[in-house]
Motif scaffolding. Structure first.
Motif: not given
Length: 356
Positions: A253, A255, A258
């Motif tokens: 996860r 962000d 990535p």
């Protein structure tokens, strides 16, 4: 005081060394262009006689003891590179675990790119190009401290057994320092689009080779490289001629960097032996141990909200997994322990793992 007891069998020694905890010291290194680089150093220690707990920047807390009596060395050395806008203490809890297991760990401030700095794009690119040489300066200073007849690190460092580690931009830094190269054509495209500037463009425009090699002088080939949530997968060459074994650790996860556009292409370009670990539900900052920073909600509100969100892997779980897996990885590729089993250790955590 929490005491950690480890029996660490080291490649440079034939005897088993008892370590009762982690010592901590600070120093400075003479970096490129006359820059003074602050160093934070964690080392295997006998903490039974220590009485001053180490203090870290930003209110980060841990279990190291300032200037504690060192355990008998020498020990392999890990040189760490922090992320963009980070600091030498980011990841301190992980570094304490490594030191308690028998490694001397030095983490440096990349001056001009810490949490107190606001570099322009061109300044940031210049620091990015300089970063591998920062690592060489930190390594040289700590080895010099080990070679001195007195001092807390005297005789502590096995200078020939080097591991590099880094998070985010630091992950890219250690890949470059390990022999990975930037793709000149890709850099030129980014320069032409005014996405980047500074020394990267100067180098790319003045060199007609296909690759930009930033491997620093004065740094031996690492036996292992640990890249956590590495940045800039698109700028690197399609084939990375890196030294030693590689461990890439990412959060599913993340962000910020990535893995699909950063860690994955880097991992695919790395030579074997290599291992990719995905921490299920971990975010980008899980490796920086910053969830306990006072006023984090003011400094990084989005990160603070993720620290409190149970849908993410907790920072503590992410560090536990990274520490256990990386230590087993180093047992295998640094200590050459034939019984080391990275897959078996990883099975105890919520991760997926791939090795080649």
């Amino acid at each position: 005081m929490r005491l950690l007891f480890f029996l660490a069998l080291l490649p440079a020694c034939t005897e088993t060394v008892e370590i009762t905890g982690t010592g901590y010291a600070e120093a400075t290194a003479a970096g490129p262009d006359g820059i003074e680089l602050p160093l934070a150093i964690w080392y295997p220690a006998d903490v039974t006689e220590a009485d001053v707990q180490a203090e870290y920047a930003l209110g980060i807390t841990g279990d190291a003891w300032a200037d504690a009596p060192p355990a008998t060395g020498p020990f392999p050395i890990i040189v760490n590179s922090h992320g963009n806008g980070g600091a030498r203490h980011a990841g301190a809890v992980l570094f304490e675990e490594w030191a308690a297991a028998g490694y001397v760990v030095v983490s440096l401030d990349h001056v001009g790119n810490t949490f107190t700095d606001r570099p322009s794009v061109n300044e940031w690119v210049d620091i990015y190009i300089r970063r591998p040489a920062d690592l060489a300066a930190a390594y040289t200073e700590v080895v010099s401290m080990s070679e001195a007849e007195d001092g807390v690190l005297s005789g502590m460092v096995d200078a020939e057994t080097l591991i590099l580690s880094g998070h985010s931009t630091g992950g890219a830094t250690v890949i470059l320092a390990s022999g990975g190269t930037l793709n000149r054509a890709t850099v030129l495209i980014a320069c032409g689009a005014n996405q980047i500037g500074g020394n990267a463009c100067t180098i790319a425009e003045s060199d007609d080779s296909e690759e930009i090699d930033l491997t620093p002088a004065g740094l031996p080939d690492p036996v292992a490289t640990i890249a956590m949530a590495p940045l800039n997968g698109n700028l690197f060459s399609p084939s990375l001629d890196m030294a030693g074994a590689s461990l890439v650790v990412v959060g599913t996860r993340d962000d910020v960097t990535p893995s699909g556009s950063n860690a994955t292409p880097l991992f695919e370009a790395m030579p074997s032996p290599k291992t990719l670990v995905e921490l299920q539900g971990a975010n980008h900052y899980a490796f920086a141990t910053i969830c306990g920073v006072p006023e984090l909600s003011d400094l990084l509100p989005s990160v603070a909200s993720q620290c409190d969100d149970p849908s993410y892997m907790s920072e503590a779980d992410a560090i536990d997994a990274t520490a256990a897996i990386s230590l087993e990885f180093m047992s295998k590729w640094v200590a050459q322990d034939e019984d080391a089993d990275v897959d078996a250790v990883a099975a105890g955590f919520d991760v997926t793992i791939e090795a080649e």
